[in-house]
Every structure is written in structure tokens, then in C-alpha cells.
Motif scaffolding. Structure first.
Motif, short mmCIF file in Angstrom:
data_model
loop_
_atom_site.label_atom_id
_atom_site.label_comp_id
_atom_site.label_asym_id
_atom_site.label_seq_id
_atom_site.Cartn_x
_atom_site.Cartn_y
_atom_site.Cartn_z
N GLY A 1 6.54 -13.95 -13.01
CA GLY A 1 6.46 -15.40 -12.95
C GLY A 1 5.78 -15.98 -11.74
N VAL A 2 5.27 -15.15 -10.84
CA VAL A 2 4.60 -15.66 -9.64
C VAL A 2 3.16 -16.06 -10.01
CG1 VAL A 2 3.82 -15.12 -7.30
CG2 VAL A 2 6.00 -14.21 -8.15
N ALA A 3 2.73 -17.24 -9.56
CA ALA A 3 1.38 -17.71 -9.86
C ALA A 3 0.36 -16.94 -9.02
CB ALA A 3 1.27 -19.21 -9.58
N VAL A 4 -0.55 -16.28 -9.69
CA VAL A 4 -1.59 -15.49 -9.02
C VAL A 4 -2.96 -16.03 -9.46
CG1 VAL A 4 -2.65 -13.21 -8.80
CG2 VAL A 4 -0.16 -13.43 -8.88
N SER A 5 -3.85 -16.27 -8.52
CA SER A 5 -5.20 -16.72 -8.85
C SER A 5 -6.09 -15.51 -9.08
CB SER A 5 -5.77 -17.58 -7.70
OG SER A 5 -7.11 -17.90 -7.97
N TRP A 6 -6.49 -15.31 -10.34
CA TRP A 6 -7.29 -14.13 -10.69
C TRP A 6 -8.79 -14.41 -10.66
CZ3 TRP A 6 -5.02 -9.51 -11.12
CH2 TRP A 6 -3.64 -9.46 -11.35
N LEU B 1 -0.25 -7.11 -7.75
CA LEU B 1 -0.51 -8.45 -8.29
C LEU B 1 0.00 -8.56 -9.72
CD1 LEU B 1 -4.13 -9.24 -6.99
CD2 LEU B 1 -1.96 -10.18 -6.18
N ALA B 2 -0.21 -7.50 -10.52
CA ALA B 2 0.24 -7.53 -11.91
C ALA B 2 1.77 -7.64 -11.99
CB ALA B 2 -0.24 -6.28 -12.64
N MET C 1 0.84 -1.20 0.00
CA MET C 1 0.00 0.00 0.00
C MET C 1 0.88 1.26 0.00
SD MET C 1 -3.08 -1.27 -0.01
CE MET C 1 -2.34 -2.52 -1.07
N ARG C 2 0.31 2.36 -0.51
CA ARG C 2 1.01 3.63 -0.51
C ARG C 2 0.07 4.70 0.05
NH1 ARG C 2 4.41 0.58 -1.49
NH2 ARG C 2 6.06 0.64 -3.08
N ARG C 3 0.60 5.58 0.88
CA ARG C 3 -0.21 6.63 1.47
C ARG C 3 -0.75 7.54 0.37
NH1 ARG C 3 2.49 9.99 6.23
NH2 ARG C 3 2.36 7.90 7.11
N ASP C 4 -2.00 7.95 0.51
CA ASP C 4 -2.67 8.88 -0.39
C ASP C 4 -2.84 8.31 -1.80
OD1 ASP C 4 -2.75 10.76 1.67
OD2 ASP C 4 -0.77 11.57 1.11
#
Length: 318
Positions: free
Chosen positions: A22-27, A15-16, A1-4
Motif C-alpha cells: 500500500g505504499v505509494a511508489v512513483s514508477w 519497491l515491489a 541491499m544484500r551482500r553478494d
């Protein structure tokens, strides 16, 4: 996360970034009801629609000159001291943006094929249709900002029917006492040669295809960085000692080529073909042309070439 910053956008961006690394992400929880589609596997095609606006040339006759009708040379003047001529020009990356597509290291360097173009135009003016010899003496570096002044000086006839010629430049805003730099010199002649080749059958029968896909990356790794106009080598073949190649300018530069005797980018790409069959050791070295002899031009304004090149020595081709 980033402030503001928006939390959802930041979370999805993270996630993108994981996905493309190469990391497996469940979309599926995010895209419920959606469907997966394949991206195209070809390289995305880029097409220019910007108009190429030539630099405006004023009425040079008011200064006692005559227009040269050439994009690199603005005016021509008959010399008063001898039977010769002087061409003048002014270059910058704004007036001639294609010059910026030929870089050696980090510098914009006027290509050797450009000197051939200048001498061909100068020879036409004095009835000398052949470049007997041309030698580059000092690289002509085009500044990133500002402009260059140019002179092509053709001397009086010599024996037997030869004329000396030289190319000079100076930074436009240089002090008056700064001397001009001579970049190239040569000899023009009246010799009328005829073509000694024929490339109607294309590619020649029995020629084996050569790989051209990685040529420009190899050249860039060796220090020669070419822009789109100078990446005209589209196909290559070899048969015996001869290398054959097809050269084609990008579509947006075709009209530009018609203004030249032989566009320097086209001739440069023709010379690039001489390295298609080089050994890995030779391919790791950047070669640029600096000396020419026996150059004759039989047709003008070409944007597509069929080329035949043969090595006559380690560092010399015909």
C-alpha cells in the motif's frame, strides 16, 4: 541491499514489496515510455493436464480370486463357510490420490460417502440393491505414507431377505498379530424402490438463490478441508423446506467418476448442500455423515447431479 546479490534486482524487489503493502511508489522514472495496464479482476483459472494413471492390478485369478472391476476393491472371493463374499482392496495416497482431498483437521479421513460406495458395490454382487442401514463405528484414517489393506465382508442371507455387511482395514506393514479394525457395518436388502422425486425443471420454479461462494472457506475454518474434487457444489436454491443444489466434478475427474457407482466426492458435495441455509451458529460447526438408511441408487457414473435435500431433524437430512 544484500551482500553478494544484484543491487538493481534487490532495489526493485524492495519497491515491489512496498507497493503491494500500500505504499505509494512513483514508477515513472523507471518505466519512461511505458504504459500502465490493468490486471484482470477475475480469479486465475487453473487447469490440470497431468494424466491420471490408475494403479495397476495384476491377474488376481492366479490367487484363486476374481477381479471386482471397481477402483476401490481389487478382488472378490466367495466365502467357503457361508453363502457370502469377501472383497479385498489396497489403498494409499499414491494409488488413490483423491483420498487426500478429504481431510478432517490434519488427517486424511475416508469419507462417509465412500462407505456407501463400498456397500453399493457389495450389494450388487449379491443381488441386494438397497442399503437398509449403515453405521460408521471408527474413522478410517488413510496414512500419509504406506498403504492400507481393506476387506468388505458380506454375510449369508438373513430373514427377511437381509444380509449383514462390514468394512475392515489394517495397515499393510503391521505385524501379523495386529487385529483388523471394523470401521462400518450395515444391512443390505433386496428391496426394489423407485424414485420418489422429479427434478426436470431446473432450478425449480419459485426457488430463491443461495450464496455458495464462501462455503468451502467456512468448512475449512470448521476443520473440514476439501480438495478440488470435493468442492463440487456450484449453485444452490431454497424453496419452502427444500434445498436444491447443482453438483459438478472438475473436468479432469469426469472419466474417473464413470468407474464408480456414485463417486464419493459427488455424493459428499450433495450432502454439503444441506448446510447452505444453516444459522451462523450451525455453520461454525463441522458435520460429517456417520449413519445412513434407505439408500437406493438408480443411475451410475454421474459427474453432474441435481440435488434436493430436506432437514428432517437438527442433525438428519433426506
Amino acid at each position: 541491499m544484500r551482500r553478494d546479490r544484484d543491487e538493481v534486482r534487490e532495489f526493485l524487489t524492495g519497491l515491489a514489496r512496498l507497493t503491494v503493502r500500500g505504499v505509494a511508489v512513483s514508477w515513472e522514472p523507471l518505466t519512461a515510455g511505458g504504459r500502465r495496464v490493468e490486471l484482470p479482476t477475475y480469479a486465475f483459472q487453473r487447469e490440470r493436464y497431468w494424466l491420471e494413471v490408475p494403479s495397476a492390478v495384476g491377474d488376481v485369478t492366479t490367487a484363486g480370486l476374481a477381479p471386482s472391476e471397481h477402483p476401490l476393491l481389487g478382488a472378490i472371493m466367495r466365502r467357503a463357510d457361508v453363502d457370502g463374499v469377501v472383497f479385498t482392496g489396497r489403498w494409499s495416497l499414491r494409488t488413490h490420490p483423491w483420498l487426500g482431498e478429504h481431510r478432517v483437521g490434519s488427517s486424511v479421513v475416508f469419507p462417509g460417502t465412500g462407505f456407501v460406495e463400498l456397500l453399493v458395490r457389495a450389494g450388487d454382487e449379491v443381488g441386494c440393491g438397497r442399503i437398509e442401514e449403515l453405521t460408521q463405528e471408527t474413522p478410517l484414517v488413510v496414512p500419509e505414507h504406506g498403504a492400507l489393506q481393506l476387506q468388505v465382508v458380506v454375510g449369508a442371507p438373513e430373514e427377511p431377505g437381509l444380509r449383514g455387511v462390514a468394512v475392515y482395514s489394517r495397515v499393510e506393514d503391521a505385524d501379523e498379530d495386529v487385529p483388523w479394525t471394523r470401521h462400518a457395518s450395515g444391512l443390505l436388502s433386496h428391496s426394489e424402490a423407485s424414485p420418489g422425486f422429479e427434478l426436470a425443471q431446473w432450478p425449480p420454479a419459485g426457488a430463491e438463490a443461495l450464496d455458495v461462494d464462501n462455503l468451502y472457506q467456512r468448512l475449512a475454518d470448521a476443520g473440514l478441508v476439501y480438495g478440488e474434487r470435493f468442492q463440487g457444489l456450484k449453485a444452490g436454491w431454497i424453496k419452502g423446506e427444500n434445498i436444491y443444489a447443482e453438483i459438478r466434478l472438475p473436468e479432469h475427474a469426469v472419466a474417473e467418476a464413470e468407474q464408480y457407482a456414485l463417486h464419493p466426492a459427488v455424493l459428499d458435495a450433495a450432502l454439503q448442500s444441506s448446510g447452505l441455509n444453516d444459522s451462523p451458529e450451525m455453520q461454525a460447526t463441522a458435520y460429517v455423515p456417520f449413519s445412513w438408511s434407505g439408500v437406493s441408487l438408480f443411475a451410475v457414473g454421474a459427474s453432474v447431479l441435481r440435488v434436493c435435500v430436506r432437514h428432517v431433524a437438527r442433525d438428519r437430512v433426506s
